[in-house]
Design a protein around this motif. Structure first.
Motif, PDB file in Angstrom:
ATOM      1  N   GLY A 190     111.722 -50.540 -24.218  1.00  0.00           N
ATOM      2  CA  GLY A 190     113.043 -50.054 -23.844  1.00  0.00           C
ATOM      3  C   GLY A 190     114.185 -50.592 -24.678  1.00  0.00           C
ATOM      4  N   TYR A 191     113.880 -51.466 -25.659  1.00  0.00           N
ATOM      5  CA  TYR A 191     114.958 -52.099 -26.416  1.00  0.00           C
ATOM      6  C   TYR A 191     115.662 -51.134 -27.360  1.00  0.00           C
ATOM      7  CZ  TYR A 191     113.739 -56.700 -24.679  1.00  0.00           C
ATOM      8  OH  TYR A 191     113.526 -57.778 -23.870  1.00  0.00           O
ATOM      9  N   LEU A 192     114.924 -50.202 -27.955  1.00  0.00           N
ATOM     10  CA  LEU A 192     115.561 -49.274 -28.882  1.00  0.00           C
ATOM     11  C   LEU A 192     116.511 -48.327 -28.163  1.00  0.00           C
ATOM     12  CD1 LEU A 192     112.744 -48.378 -31.435  1.00  0.00           C
ATOM     13  CD2 LEU A 192     114.495 -50.135 -31.556  1.00  0.00           C
ATOM     14  N   SER A 193     116.202 -48.019 -26.915  1.00  0.00           N
ATOM     15  CA  SER A 193     117.126 -47.196 -26.126  1.00  0.00           C
ATOM     16  C   SER A 193     118.445 -47.927 -25.910  1.00  0.00           C
ATOM     17  CB  SER A 193     116.503 -46.842 -24.774  1.00  0.00           C
ATOM     18  OG  SER A 193     115.343 -46.062 -24.949  1.00  0.00           O
ATOM     19  N   LEU A 194     118.354 -49.254 -25.670  1.00  0.00           N
ATOM     20  CA  LEU A 194     119.573 -50.047 -25.511  1.00  0.00           C
ATOM     21  C   LEU A 194     120.388 -50.079 -26.794  1.00  0.00           C
ATOM     22  CD1 LEU A 194     118.308 -53.162 -23.483  1.00  0.00           C
ATOM     23  CD2 LEU A 194     119.594 -51.191 -22.636  1.00  0.00           C
ATOM     24  N   VAL A 195     119.700 -50.287 -27.932  1.00  0.00           N
ATOM     25  CA  VAL A 195     120.395 -50.327 -29.224  1.00  0.00           C
ATOM     26  C   VAL A 195     121.008 -48.972 -29.535  1.00  0.00           C
ATOM     27  CG1 VAL A 195     120.106 -50.681 -31.702  1.00  0.00           C
ATOM     28  CG2 VAL A 195     118.901 -52.167 -30.090  1.00  0.00           C
ATOM     29  N   SER A 196     120.250 -47.914 -29.294  1.00  0.00           N
ATOM     30  CA  SER A 196     120.754 -46.561 -29.541  1.00  0.00           C
ATOM     31  C   SER A 196     121.983 -46.278 -28.688  1.00  0.00           C
ATOM     32  CB  SER A 196     119.656 -45.534 -29.248  1.00  0.00           C
ATOM     33  OG  SER A 196     120.118 -44.227 -29.460  1.00  0.00           O
ATOM     34  N   GLU A 197     121.930 -46.702 -27.435  1.00  0.00           N
ATOM     35  CA  GLU A 197     123.065 -46.503 -26.533  1.00  0.00           C
ATOM     36  C   GLU A 197     124.289 -47.262 -27.037  1.00  0.00           C
ATOM     37  OE1 GLU A 197     125.279 -45.283 -23.203  1.00  0.00           O
ATOM     38  OE2 GLU A 197     123.335 -44.580 -23.930  1.00  0.00           O
ATOM     39  N   LEU A 199     107.615 -48.289 -17.898  1.00  0.00           N
ATOM     40  CA  LEU A 199     108.291 -49.446 -17.322  1.00  0.00           C
ATOM     41  C   LEU A 199     109.414 -49.930 -18.236  1.00  0.00           C
ATOM     42  CD1 LEU A 199     105.131 -51.422 -16.150  1.00  0.00           C
ATOM     43  CD2 LEU A 199     106.578 -49.928 -14.762  1.00  0.00           C
ATOM     44  N   ASP A 200     110.517 -50.306 -17.667  1.00  0.00           N
ATOM     45  CA  ASP A 200     111.628 -50.900 -18.409  1.00  0.00           C
ATOM     46  C   ASP A 200     111.423 -52.421 -18.412  1.00  0.00           C
ATOM     47  OD1 ASP A 200     113.931 -51.704 -19.586  1.00  0.00           O
ATOM     48  OD2 ASP A 200     115.295 -50.902 -18.068  1.00  0.00           O
ATOM     49  N   LEU A 201     111.081 -52.945 -19.576  1.00  0.00           N
ATOM     50  CA  LEU A 201     110.768 -54.376 -19.699  1.00  0.00           C
ATOM     51  C   LEU A 201     111.875 -55.158 -20.391  1.00  0.00           C
ATOM     52  CD1 LEU A 201     107.018 -54.053 -20.804  1.00  0.00           C
ATOM     53  CD2 LEU A 201     107.942 -54.219 -18.489  1.00  0.00           C
ATOM     54  N   THR A 202     113.035 -54.529 -20.570  1.00  0.00           N
ATOM     55  CA  THR A 202     114.086 -55.173 -21.367  1.00  0.00           C
ATOM     56  C   THR A 202     114.671 -56.418 -20.697  1.00  0.00           C
ATOM     57  OG1 THR A 202     115.694 -53.630 -20.394  1.00  0.00           O
ATOM     58  CG2 THR A 202     114.736 -53.040 -22.515  1.00  0.00           C
ATOM     59  N   ALA A 203     114.617 -56.484 -19.394  1.00  0.00           N
ATOM     60  CA  ALA A 203     115.213 -57.628 -18.680  1.00  0.00           C
ATOM     61  C   ALA A 203     114.140 -58.503 -18.052  1.00  0.00           C
ATOM     62  CB  ALA A 203     116.177 -57.120 -17.615  1.00  0.00           C
ATOM     63  N   SER A 215     109.814 -54.557 -11.953  1.00  0.00           N
ATOM     64  CA  SER A 215     110.142 -53.804 -10.751  1.00  0.00           C
ATOM     65  C   SER A 215     109.180 -52.646 -10.595  1.00  0.00           C
ATOM     66  CB  SER A 215     111.579 -53.279 -10.840  1.00  0.00           C
ATOM     67  OG  SER A 215     112.471 -54.361 -10.979  1.00  0.00           O
ATOM     68  N   PRO A 216     108.755 -52.327  -9.363  1.00  0.00           N
ATOM     69  CA  PRO A 216     107.845 -51.213  -9.162  1.00  0.00           C
ATOM     70  C   PRO A 216     108.438 -49.927  -9.720  1.00  0.00           C
ATOM     71  CG  PRO A 216     108.085 -52.499  -7.160  1.00  0.00           C
ATOM     72  CD  PRO A 216     109.105 -52.998  -8.095  1.00  0.00           C
ATOM     73  N   ALA A 217     107.575 -49.121 -10.325  1.00  0.00           N
ATOM     74  CA  ALA A 217     108.029 -47.864 -10.923  1.00  0.00           C
ATOM     75  C   ALA A 217     107.247 -46.711 -10.325  1.00  0.00           C
ATOM     76  CB  ALA A 217     107.848 -47.895 -12.438  1.00  0.00           C
ATOM     77  N   ASN A 218     107.819 -45.534 -10.439  1.00  0.00           N
ATOM     78  CA  ASN A 218     107.110 -44.356  -9.981  1.00  0.00           C
ATOM     79  C   ASN A 218     105.883 -44.124 -10.842  1.00  0.00           C
ATOM     80  OD1 ASN A 218     109.083 -43.882  -8.041  1.00  0.00           O
ATOM     81  ND2 ASN A 218     110.342 -42.677  -9.469  1.00  0.00           N
ATOM     82  N   ALA A 223     102.296 -60.598 -34.983  1.00  0.00           N
ATOM     83  CA  ALA A 223     103.332 -60.230 -34.013  1.00  0.00           C
ATOM     84  C   ALA A 223     103.015 -58.900 -33.346  1.00  0.00           C
ATOM     85  CB  ALA A 223     104.693 -60.166 -34.712  1.00  0.00           C
ATOM     86  N   ALA A 224     102.539 -57.933 -34.132  1.00  0.00           N
ATOM     87  CA  ALA A 224     102.198 -56.627 -33.568  1.00  0.00           C
ATOM     88  C   ALA A 224     101.096 -56.755 -32.521  1.00  0.00           C
ATOM     89  CB  ALA A 224     101.767 -55.669 -34.676  1.00  0.00           C
ATOM     90  N   GLY A 225     100.079 -57.565 -32.824  1.00  0.00           N
ATOM     91  CA  GLY A 225      98.992 -57.770 -31.876  1.00  0.00           C
ATOM     92  C   GLY A 225      99.462 -58.430 -30.589  1.00  0.00           C
ATOM     93  N   LEU A 226     100.336 -59.433 -30.721  1.00  0.00           N
ATOM     94  CA  LEU A 226     100.834 -60.140 -29.532  1.00  0.00           C
ATOM     95  C   LEU A 226     101.724 -59.246 -28.667  1.00  0.00           C
ATOM     96  CD1 LEU A 226     101.678 -63.634 -31.090  1.00  0.00           C
ATOM     97  CD2 LEU A 226      99.739 -63.047 -29.627  1.00  0.00           C
ATOM     98  N   ILE A 227     102.609 -58.494 -29.322  1.00  0.00           N
ATOM     99  CA  ILE A 227     103.530 -57.631 -28.565  1.00  0.00           C
ATOM    100  C   ILE A 227     102.768 -56.560 -27.795  1.00  0.00           C
ATOM    101  CG2 ILE A 227     105.343 -55.880 -28.801  1.00  0.00           C
ATOM    102  CD1 ILE A 227     106.486 -57.606 -31.104  1.00  0.00           C
ATOM    103  N   TRP A 228     101.817 -55.910 -28.455  1.00  0.00           N
ATOM    104  CA  TRP A 228     101.067 -54.865 -27.758  1.00  0.00           C
ATOM    105  C   TRP A 228     100.075 -55.470 -26.764  1.00  0.00           C
ATOM    106  CZ3 TRP A 228     101.955 -49.923 -27.023  1.00  0.00           C
ATOM    107  CH2 TRP A 228     102.852 -49.278 -27.870  1.00  0.00           C
ATOM    108  N   GLY A 229      99.652 -56.700 -27.013  1.00  0.00           N
ATOM    109  CA  GLY A 229      98.818 -57.388 -26.029  1.00  0.00           C
ATOM    110  C   GLY A 229      99.582 -57.640 -24.736  1.00  0.00           C
ATOM    111  N   ILE A 230     100.844 -58.048 -24.872  1.00  0.00           N
ATOM    112  CA  ILE A 230     101.700 -58.249 -23.702  1.00  0.00           C
ATOM    113  C   ILE A 230     101.910 -56.933 -22.953  1.00  0.00           C
ATOM    114  CG2 ILE A 230     104.058 -58.824 -22.990  1.00  0.00           C
ATOM    115  CD1 ILE A 230     104.087 -60.918 -25.246  1.00  0.00           C
ATOM    116  N   ILE A 231     102.189 -55.873 -23.725  1.00  0.00           N
ATOM    117  CA  ILE A 231     102.389 -54.557 -23.103  1.00  0.00           C
ATOM    118  C   ILE A 231     101.136 -54.117 -22.359  1.00  0.00           C
ATOM    119  CG2 ILE A 231     102.726 -52.098 -23.595  1.00  0.00           C
ATOM    120  CD1 ILE A 231     104.529 -52.947 -25.931  1.00  0.00           C
ATOM    121  N   GLY A 232      99.988 -54.258 -23.018  1.00  0.00           N
ATOM    122  CA  GLY A 232      98.733 -53.846 -22.391  1.00  0.00           C
ATOM    123  C   GLY A 232      98.458 -54.621 -21.116  1.00  0.00           C
TER     124      GLY A 232
END
Length: 492
Positions: A379-386, A43-47, A35-38, A82-91
């Motif tokens: 954004g996943y750790l925020s969900l777990v923390s919540e 960005l919230d990528l959890t969903a 979803s577009p963000a300010n 896994a670290a390379g792939l995850i941050w590659g997706i984020i980038g």
């Protein structure tokens, strides 16, 4: 228009074309659409598909880590990928949204956190390896083995030594040293060896819980600044209770007889005691750097590495003179054993000690920090923390962290908690430090000490053998929590 017919009844959708189609769909921008963000917002990528794929990558990597003993794939390899792939997706996503500077800053932040801990651990491992090379641990083992202690005495002695050595040396090295003693004394008495190994794992994990130097998790808590160095001592009695309760029960099942084992005399190399002194000085330097100068403890540790390097230079420069003097003394005394030993001794090399650090552990730590950091940025750790720290009682959440660390390695669990940074008082931070440290004792795979001893005492100390005593270990786990809640009630 002329139709295209399958050749010889075979579909055109070959395995290769299916793979290319899957990759094209997987890495198309629409899959990672968010979803577009300010401008300037994370960005919230959890969903999103990107988030789900990242979770799948991390879970798969960690399943491979948990199966290390079966598939013989070192635990660092899957998490690095896994670290390379995850941050590659984020980038990729942040570039598509014109926000690459945010993902770059987040990656550098996680990398800096890892770098501080990496250098700290590297220095500590180098000192431990230097003590091992000087044969200090061999001498300690020989002393214990040659005293003719009974099985029950060895059980308690190795347990208490593991408890009190692990706060200074890491719990993995301590556990391996004590295991070597019980295997030498136990011989063919597999029941004694198995019980002693369980006892050592519990003691090493418990001892490491009340010191910043005892475990990577306590080091992370100290480096983060949520618990100060002197405040860890509040966990001493709860940690001791965690060890004593299961140890007392298990000791009742050990036959109290003596088996004399002859151990050859160990000649400690020159400078061993001074290296121990330098290590203690290094620890003091790290503590003072953090406490009085407000700088990261890694500065003091790296300064301590300089101490060791300078001392290593002194040992090399005086090596020939020292060997000649000792050889002359051995010739006068006609000590053939010492003469033979002096013919094999080589100069001390600090860089060889650095090379022998636990690189698999250090690289595994990199993968874990970057994987958890990436999922947190999504954004996943925020969900777990919540879910844990808002909907649950904080105490129950911290107890659950300890149980989880018995299944999943306590490093990613504690790093996740620190990244969530829930609003807790000192008492709760000490509680989660305690549970994450000693919770790994509930299962043999729950700590580095347990995994290492399964390899060292292969076929004797096993997952099933440890699992048999899990209810007893759980008594110690619960008791240590209750003691902490009672004894340190003023900190909550």
């Amino acid at each position: 228009m002329k139709s295209i017919r399958p050749i010889e009844g075979r579909s055109l959708a070959t395995p290769l074309s299916k793979l290319l189609l899957f990759l094209a769909v997987l890495f198309s921008p629409s899959v990672f659409a968010v979803s577009p963000a300010n401008s300037g917002q994370i960005l919230d990528l959890t969903a999103t598909s990107a988030g789900y794929i990242s979770i799948m990558i991390f879970v798969l990597a960690y399943l491979l880590v948990m199966g290390e003993e079966v598939i013989h794939l070192r635990k660092s390899k899957p998490v690095l990928v896994a670290a390379g792939l995850i941050w590659g997706i984020i980038g990729f996503i942040y570039v598509q949204n014109g926000m690459s500077e945010l993902s770059e800053a987040a990656f550098k932040h996680n990398l800096l956190e890892y770098a501080e801990l990496f250098l700290f651990l590297l220095v500590a491992m180098t000192y431990i390896n230097a003590m091992e090379e000087r044969r200090l641990f061999d001498a300690l083992r020989a002393w214990m083995v040659g005293r003719g202690f009974s099985f029950r005495t060895v059980f308690w002695l190795t347990g208490f030594m593991a408890f009190f050595i692990s706060p200074i040396a890491d719990n993995l090295t301590t556990a391996l040293l004590m295991c070597a003693v019980v295997m030498k004394v136990g011989g063919i008495n597999h029941k004694f060896i198995s019980l002693s190994c369980i006892n050592i794992v519990i003691a090493a994990n418990a001892g490491g819980a009340f010191s910043p130097f005892g475990d990577i998790t306590t080091l992370m808590v100290w480096q983060k600044g949520v618990v100060h160095f002197a405040q860890f001592i509040d966990l001493f009695i709860p940690s001791l209770v965690n060890y004593l309760i299961p140890a007392t029960i298990m000791s009742l099942f050990i036959v109290n007889r003596t088996q004399l084992v002859q151990e050859d005399e160990v000649i400690v190399k020159r400078g061993a005691k001074r290296i121990v002194g330098l290590f203690l000085l290094t620890i003091a330097t790290a503590v003072c750097t953090h406490t009085f100068l407000g700088l990261p403890p890694v500065l003091g540790m790296m300064t301590g590495l300089g101490f060791l390097q300078c001392f290593g230079y002194f040992l090399r420069m005086t090596f020939d003179k020292s060997v000649a003097k000792k050889r002359k003394q051995a010739e006068i005394a006609q000590d053939k054993k010492r003469l033979s030993y002096l013919g094999q001794v080589v100069p001390f090399d600090v860089f060889t000690r650095i090379a022998r650090a636990e690189w698999d552990t250090l690289l595994f730590f990199y993968g874990v920090v970057l994987c958890v950091g990436g999922l947190g940025f999504m954004g996943y750790l925020s969900l777990v923390s919540e879910a844990m720290y808002s909907h649950w009682d904080v105490t129950y959440a911290n107890i659950a962290v300890g149980v989880l660390s018995a299944i999943v390695d306590n490093i990613p669990v504690m790093f996740a908690v620190l990244t969530m940074n829930p609003d807790m008082g000192l008492g709760q931070w000490l509680l989660v430090t305690l549970t994450a440290g000693v919770g790994g004792s509930l299962l043999s795979i729950g700590s580095a000490a347990g995994v290492a001893l399964m390899g060292q005492a292969r076929g004797i100390y096993t997952f099933a053998a440890h699992l048999k005593w899990t209810p007893v270990i759980a008594l110690g786990y619960v008791a240590s929590i209750l003691v902490h809640l009672w004894l340190n009630a003023s900190l909550f």
